[in-house]
Design a protein around this motif. Structure first.
Motif, short mmCIF file in Angstrom:
data_model
loop_
_atom_site.label_atom_id
_atom_site.label_comp_id
_atom_site.label_asym_id
_atom_site.label_seq_id
_atom_site.Cartn_x
_atom_site.Cartn_y
_atom_site.Cartn_z
N GLY A 78 8.35 19.80 -10.63
CA GLY A 78 9.25 20.14 -11.73
C GLY A 78 9.17 21.64 -12.00
O GLY A 78 8.07 22.20 -12.01
N VAL A 79 10.31 22.28 -12.20
CA VAL A 79 10.36 23.73 -12.36
C VAL A 79 11.18 24.10 -13.59
O VAL A 79 12.25 23.53 -13.83
CB VAL A 79 10.98 24.41 -11.11
CG1 VAL A 79 10.97 25.93 -11.27
CG2 VAL A 79 10.24 23.99 -9.85
N ASP A 80 10.67 25.04 -14.36
CA ASP A 80 11.37 25.57 -15.54
C ASP A 80 11.64 27.05 -15.32
O ASP A 80 10.73 27.88 -15.38
CB ASP A 80 10.51 25.36 -16.79
CG ASP A 80 11.11 26.00 -18.03
OD1 ASP A 80 12.28 26.43 -18.00
OD2 ASP A 80 10.39 26.08 -19.05
N VAL A 81 12.90 27.39 -15.04
CA VAL A 81 13.28 28.79 -14.89
C VAL A 81 13.68 29.32 -16.26
O VAL A 81 14.73 28.95 -16.80
CB VAL A 81 14.46 28.94 -13.90
CG1 VAL A 81 14.85 30.41 -13.77
CG2 VAL A 81 14.10 28.36 -12.54
N GLY A 82 12.85 30.16 -16.86
CA GLY A 82 13.14 30.73 -18.16
C GLY A 82 13.71 32.12 -18.05
O GLY A 82 13.92 32.65 -16.95
N GLY A 83 13.93 32.74 -19.20
CA GLY A 83 14.48 34.08 -19.20
C GLY A 83 13.48 35.14 -18.80
O GLY A 83 13.85 36.20 -18.29
N THR A 84 12.17 34.86 -19.01
CA THR A 84 11.14 35.85 -18.72
C THR A 84 10.04 35.33 -17.80
O THR A 84 9.18 36.10 -17.38
CB THR A 84 10.48 36.33 -20.04
OG1 THR A 84 9.91 35.19 -20.72
CG2 THR A 84 11.50 36.99 -20.95
N LYS A 85 10.06 34.02 -17.48
CA LYS A 85 8.99 33.44 -16.67
C LYS A 85 9.49 32.18 -15.98
O LYS A 85 10.55 31.65 -16.32
CB LYS A 85 7.78 33.09 -17.55
CG LYS A 85 8.09 32.05 -18.61
CD LYS A 85 6.89 31.79 -19.48
CE LYS A 85 7.21 30.79 -20.59
NZ LYS A 85 7.54 29.46 -20.11
N ILE A 86 8.72 31.73 -15.01
CA ILE A 86 8.98 30.44 -14.37
C ILE A 86 7.70 29.62 -14.40
O ILE A 86 6.63 30.11 -14.02
CB ILE A 86 9.44 30.59 -12.91
CG1 ILE A 86 10.67 31.48 -12.81
CG2 ILE A 86 9.74 29.23 -12.30
CD1 ILE A 86 11.13 31.73 -11.38
N ASP A 87 7.80 28.39 -14.88
CA ASP A 87 6.68 27.44 -14.85
C ASP A 87 7.01 26.33 -13.87
O ASP A 87 8.16 25.89 -13.78
CB ASP A 87 6.45 26.83 -16.23
CG ASP A 87 5.92 27.83 -17.23
OD1 ASP A 87 5.08 28.66 -16.85
OD2 ASP A 87 6.37 27.80 -18.40
N ALA A 88 6.01 25.89 -13.14
CA ALA A 88 6.21 24.79 -12.20
C ALA A 88 5.02 23.84 -12.27
O ALA A 88 3.89 24.27 -12.54
CB ALA A 88 6.38 25.31 -10.77
N VAL A 89 5.28 22.55 -12.08
CA VAL A 89 4.21 21.55 -12.12
C VAL A 89 4.36 20.59 -10.96
O VAL A 89 5.46 20.38 -10.43
CB VAL A 89 4.22 20.75 -13.44
CG1 VAL A 89 4.02 21.66 -14.63
CG2 VAL A 89 5.51 19.94 -13.59
#
Length: 363
Positions: A78-89
């Motif tokens: 799962g990936v969260d592309v944000g405005g200032t960062k990217i989180d992935a799990v």
């Protein structure tokens, strides 16, 4: 991957924890031979295992073999592309996080550079075997074919990220708006669990929202529902304002972007030192929520995002007071406004759960 009968049986085993073939047959009203054949394939694929035998009844007879779900039989990214960062799990089939990755995005990204950052954060997770698929949340709009129509924060339009990532990773890719995935995760395992109509507002650098109705993401006719940051709350003022860099009128009143532009100090400091100056902005947020509640009639309004989650106790009293003053009591009496329960990686978890539903049909 699975047929309809196999999906129903797998869901039943997952829900029940431990269950016999005979019990599955009775619950689903499916013949025992069909159940046995489907279970054999589920065991072969690794989704199900035999875990012992049930105690026999007072009438004696053979003890039935119990079956259980195997969440670690596949992994999901799962990936969260944000405005200032990217989180992935990396998660199992229950959506439980097994590994996390994080990158801070450099400024002035174009599409090619953002794609490289997405691949960079995913690479450590793609080393694992048995990956079911990849779910990605982006801060923009996605059409019914999962084509990214617009990411305003990066000035990106008409991007077939799904095709490019499937070519790179070799796994099925599902792309959704990040607030939609956050709402999906909260509905499944968080503050929206058990509710029929969930409305989530994500307040961070911008403002987005996600709507889940009867367990499914509501996307509108073309996937653009929930662009909450574009709500108009004062036409006499907003008609003269031209939002910058793709931000909407509500985001000009209240968002991480507008607060930083107005106060030029860290967001936490703004809430601590300038509470009265924030009141007007928060009243506009309350008006926008009130307008939405009379249209959607949600069971629950969830406030999330970096600002929404961490500043909920400061935001909620003002927002609730506006909602209570403007929404008729007979509409408001059954609506709950609450903080999200998934503090971190909500979008990424939602992405993983979205893959699990779309590929295996599991809820």
């Amino acid at each position: 991957m699975l047929g309809e009968v196999e999906r129903r049986i797998l869901q039943t085993i997952k829900d029940k924890g431990q269950i016999s073939r005979v019990e599955i047959s009775k619950i689903l009203n499916i013949s025992k031979p069909v159940v046995s054949q489907a279970v054999s394939r589920l065991i072969e694929l690794g989704f199900v295992k035999e875990t012992g035998k049930k105690e026999s009844s007072s009438r004696g007879g053979r003890r039935p073999v119990l079956l259980s779900f195997v969440p670690e039989s596949r992994y999901v990214v799962g990936v969260d592309v944000g405005g200032t960062k990217i989180d992935a799990v990396l998660t199992d089939l229950n959506g439980s996080i097994l590994k996390k990755e994080h990158v801070v995005l450099p400024s002035d990204l174009d599409k090619e550079k953002l794609f490289e950052e997405i691949k960079r954060v995913m690479k450590p997770l793609l080393k694992y075997d048995k990956i079911l698929g990849i779910g990605i949340g982006i801060p923009g709009t996605v059409d019914e074919n999962q084509l990214i129509k617009r990411i305003p924060a990066f000035n990106i339009t008409n991007w077939n990220l799904k095709k490019e990532l499937e070519s790179f990773a070799g796994y099925p890719v599902f792309i959704e708006n990040n607030a939609n995935l956050d709402a999906f995760a909260e509905t499944r395992v968080g503050a929206g669990k058990g509710y029929r109509c969930v409305f989530l507002i994500s307040i961070g650098w911008g403002i987005g929202s996600g709507i889940v109705y009867e367990g499914r993401i509501f996307r509108g006719a073309r996937g653009k529902a929930g662009e909450f940051g574009h709500m108009i709350t004062d036409w006499t003022v907003d008609k003269t304002v031209v939002p910058e860099k793709g931000f909407g009128h509500l985001e000009e009143w209240f968002s991480g972007y507008s607060l930083k532009k107005k106060f030029r100090k860290p967001i936490e400091t703004v809430f601590e030192q300038n509470p009265e100056e924030l009141r007007e902005s928060l009243e506009h947020l309350g008006v926008a929520i009130a307008n939405t509640t009379v249209i959607l009639d949600p069971d629950v309004v969830i406030i999330k995002g970096g600002i929404g989650f961490h500043q909920f106790d400061r935001i909620a009293p003002i927002v609730k007071s506006i909602v209570e003053r403007t929404v008729p009591k007979d509409i408001l009496e059954d609506i709950v406004i609450k903080r999200g329960e998934i503090e971190e990686y909500g979008v990424a978890i939602g992405g993983a759960l979205y893959v699990i539903e779309n590929v295996l049909g599991l809820k």
